[in-house]
Structures are given as C-alpha cells and as structure tokens.
Write an enzyme that holds these catalytic residues in place. Structure first.
Site, PDB file in Angstrom:
ATOM      1  CG  HIS A  61     101.683  42.250 122.180  1.00  0.00           C
ATOM      2  ND1 HIS A  61     101.972  42.307 123.549  1.00  0.00           N
ATOM      3  CD2 HIS A  61     101.849  40.773 122.048  1.00  0.00           C
ATOM      4  CE1 HIS A  61     102.493  41.211 123.995  1.00  0.00           C
ATOM      5  NE2 HIS A  61     102.443  40.268 123.100  1.00  0.00           N
ATOM      6  CG  HIS A  77     102.307  36.080 119.960  1.00  0.00           C
ATOM      7  ND1 HIS A  77     103.678  36.166 120.144  1.00  0.00           N
ATOM      8  CD2 HIS A  77     102.178  36.993 120.880  1.00  0.00           C
ATOM      9  CE1 HIS A  77     104.160  36.693 121.102  1.00  0.00           C
ATOM     10  NE2 HIS A  77     102.900  37.243 121.736  1.00  0.00           N
ATOM     11  CG  HIS A  82     106.558  39.115 125.346  1.00  0.00           C
ATOM     12  ND1 HIS A  82     106.637  39.406 124.109  1.00  0.00           N
ATOM     13  CD2 HIS A  82     105.209  38.608 125.299  1.00  0.00           C
ATOM     14  CE1 HIS A  82     105.899  39.142 122.940  1.00  0.00           C
ATOM     15  NE2 HIS A  82     104.863  38.562 123.789  1.00  0.00           N
ATOM     16  CD  GLU A  94     102.933  37.605 129.811  1.00  0.00           C
ATOM     17  OE1 GLU A  94     104.037  37.302 129.193  1.00  0.00           O
ATOM     18  OE2 GLU A  94     101.728  37.079 129.313  1.00  0.00           O
ATOM     19  CG  ASP A 116      99.740  38.199 123.901  1.00  0.00           C
ATOM     20  OD1 ASP A 116     100.418  38.172 123.317  1.00  0.00           O
ATOM     21  OD2 ASP A 116      99.864  37.804 125.371  1.00  0.00           O
ATOM     22  CG  ASP A 117      99.043  34.464 122.146  1.00  0.00           C
ATOM     23  OD1 ASP A 117     100.074  34.218 121.233  1.00  0.00           O
ATOM     24  OD2 ASP A 117      99.564  35.257 123.206  1.00  0.00           O
TER      25      ASP A 117
HETATM   26  N1  HPA Z   1     104.183  35.957 127.092  1.00  0.00           N
HETATM   27  C1  HPA Z   1     105.383  35.121 126.813  1.00  0.00           C
HETATM   28  N2  HPA Z   1     105.123  34.424 125.445  1.00  0.00           N
HETATM   29  C2  HPA Z   1     104.485  34.581 124.745  1.00  0.00           C
HETATM   30  C3  HPA Z   1     103.136  35.094 125.134  1.00  0.00           C
HETATM   31  C4  HPA Z   1     103.194  36.140 126.334  1.00  0.00           C
HETATM   32  O1  HPA Z   1     102.107  36.573 126.630  1.00  0.00           O
HETATM   33  N3  HPA Z   1     102.279  34.930 123.962  1.00  0.00           N
HETATM   34  C5  HPA Z   1     103.087  34.237 123.019  1.00  0.00           C
HETATM   35  N4  HPA Z   1     104.080  33.779 123.609  1.00  0.00           N
HETATM   36 ZN    ZN Z   2     102.664  38.262 123.551  1.00  0.00          ZN
END
Ligand code: HPA
Ligand code: ZN
Length: 340
Positions: free
Chosen positions: A16, A18, A198, A201, A277-278
């Site tokens: 995971h 992006h 996703h 969260e 994630d990012d």
């Molecule tokens: N959640 C939803 N959208 C997203 C996320 C996330 O953690 N990271 C990048 N786009």
């Molecule tokens: Zn994500």
C-alpha cells in the site's frame, strides 16, 4: 544489531503506497520549477511544516495541491523511477503501487500517458534497482460511478506491461460508500482483477462491511477501525488488511501508537501487513513504520517475521516470485538478530 539496522536490512514487500503520495517535496519543487508552477511550500523544510492535518480531508487538499505539478508522462516516469530507487535503499523487493488515475486525468494527463509513464518507471525500477512493481489503479470514491466504470474499461490494453493486478478505491470515505461503485467493481472482477478498497480509516466498520459485501472486495486497505465491531473482526479472518500505522497517526485515526489497533488485529488472527501509504506526507518511510510498531508493542522476533512474511504471501505477486522472496526472508531471520 539494532532494531533499526535489522529492519533496514530485512527484505520487504509493500502492499500500500500511492504513486502520487510518494512525491517528495524535493521532487515536487523540481517539477514545479520545470513547469513554472507554484506550490503551497517553497522549501522542503516549509513542506514539513505544512504537512500537518486534522483529518483525511485536510490531507487530500494538501496532496492534490502538491501533485498539481505532475503534468505529463515524463513526470510520472521520473517519479515512478524514484520510487524504485527509494525501494532499493530500503531493501523493498516488491511494491504494489496505487495510481490515482482519476486525479491525473483531471489535471490533464490522459490515462494512456499515465500508463506509458508508469511502464517506463516500472522498467527502470526493475533494470536499474532490481525492484518489482505491480500497479493498482485507484477509483476515486467521490467521482461519478460512470466515470469509474469507464476507467475500469480502459485499463485492459495496459494490463500486462503495467502489471495491473487489482483495482482499488480511495479518497474521502465518509458520505461516499463503496457500493456507489458496485458496477465498476463488478466489471473489474469480470475482467479478472482483484478488488481492494480503502475503508475503516476515516469512517467506521459499516464502511468495511460495505466494501466486502456490496463492492465484493477481497482485501481492505487500512481497515484499522474494524476493532469497533467484534463480529467484523471475526469476518476478517481471511481478509488481508494493508495497515499504514504512521499514516493513521498523521490523520488522527488514533491519538498515538499505543492506541493503534494493529496489535489487537494481529492477536485476533487477522492477516495484516505494514505499509507507508504516502511517506513524505506522513513523515515516515516503510522502515520507520515497522520500527514504530515493533517498539511500541515490543514485538518479538517471530511476530516481526510473520508481519514481514504476510506482506509477501498476501500480495498479488505470482507464487513462484513469492517463494523466492520468502526463502530470502527466512534466511535473513535465521542469520540475523536485533536487540530492542
Ligand atoms: N485514504 C484515502 N485516500 C487516500 C489515502 C488514504 O489514506 N492516501 C492517499 N489517498
Ligand atoms: Zn492509501
């Protein structure tokens, strides 16, 4: 060796991450200059200060403003190559890279140009850095359902060269249920893609139930709020969750790592992996995510081994490749030790 050294040297998979969420402030500033554009920050230090969020919405505004400087195929090829360089530095063998196709189309990069850029970067990652990439095009929860269906229908020509393995779903969770995109998911399944979303969260268990039972997803990205519903935790015994611990702290899903649900999920037998994630937006790469979890929960070596293994065995990679990586991982664990 120290825990940090052990984790850094450990062969890893990441399920995971992006593509646009991995744009470093340095790369964004470079692209901004190339295209004569401005960013919400003018130095990496200023970016670090601006990368603070109250919630998912704040983050989405920041990532979209930053990634507006991604303008063409060449930019995507450059960023995906950088993702390969970064993977090699962290001993990441395989990454499942989420591509924000809808976002890039909205800023004027056609799907074909995105895919050509991704393929070029993927090949560079393989030949220059020995890293394998798979591609997960992401549907945007907030986009019109017919737009997402159209996206799914346009992926086929790129499937093999981009190594498209699954279709995902992301962006604002509350108010945009996965079942809105049932048709797009149904079509993706018909074409033979795996389905992931996703969920759990920024919204609770109902969003995870919806992704599983209405959208038909077989994996959940995040899923960490499942612990609010014990029946759901039981349901997840064969559903893989790609957990992103530092992302969850940055977006205030949990107040601190002690309150994060990952250990509870592991103890309940839910298959999970650790992911970034990012990374630049959440100030933590994959190694740092592992380290935070192992330190906070004082995980024993076999627990860390199981987590690292899970990222390979539950991935979308072919079994023969997984077997090779697992051999390498098992050897690493039998030859090395860490002290906490
Ligand atoms: N959640 C939803 N959208 C997203 C996320 C996330 O953690 N990271 C990048 N786009
Ligand atoms: Zn994500």
């Amino acid at each position: 060796m120290t825990l940090q050294e052990f984790i850094s040297g450990m062969p890893k998979a990441e399920n995971h991450i992006h593509q646009d969420g991995a744009t470093s402030p340095e790369s964004a500033l470079y692209l901004a200059e190339r295209h004569g554009m401005t960013l919400p920050f003018s130095t990496p230090e200023e970016a670090a200060q601006r990368f603070q969020y109250r919630n998912l919405g704040d983050f989405i505004r920041m990532i979209d403003a930053t990634n507006a400087v991604i303008q063409d195929e060449e930019d995507i090829a450059y960023l995906v190559t950088e993702l390969g360089r970064d993977a090699a530095t962290q001993n990441i063998r395989y990454r499942e890279v989420m591509l924000s196709c809808d976002f890039h189309e909205r800023t004027g990069i056609s799907l074909d140009a995105q895919m050509r850029g991704f393929i070029q970067g993927r090949e560079a990652a393989k030949t220059q850095f020995g890293v394998e990439f798979a591609c997960i095009p992401e549907l945007d929860r907030t986009s019109p359902p017919e737009r997402n269906l159209s996206l799914v229908n346009r992926l086929e020509p790129w499937r093999k060269d981009a190594n498209i393995v699954a279709v995902g779903l992301d962006s604002a969770e509350a108010g945009y249920p996965a079942h809105r995109h049932k048709e797009a998911f149904r079509r993706a399944r018909e074409l033979g893609y795996y389905l992931t979303a996703h969920a759990g969260e920024a919204y609770g268990p109902v969003s995870i139930w919806d992704s599983l039972d209405e959208a038909g997803c077989g994996r959940i990205d995040h899923g960490v709020r499942a612990v609010e519903d014990p029946e759901l935790v039981n349901r997840l015994d064969h559903i893989f969750l790609t957990v992103c611990p530092l992302s969850n702290l940055a977006l205030k899903v949990f107040p601190d790592m002690e309150h994060h649900s990952i250990k509870q999920l592991m103890d309940a037998g839910v298959p999970v992996s650790i992911n970034s994630d990012d990374p630049p937006f959440f100030c933590g790469d994959l190694n740092e995510n592992y380290e935070a979890v192992v330190r906070t929960f004082r995980l024993a070596k076999p627990e860390l081994h199981a987590l690292a293994k899970s990222a390979f065995t539950n991935s979308y990679a072919p079994q023969t490749m997984v077997n090779g990586w697992i051999q390498e991982l098992d050897d690493y664990f039998s030859e090395n030790d860490f002290i906490l």
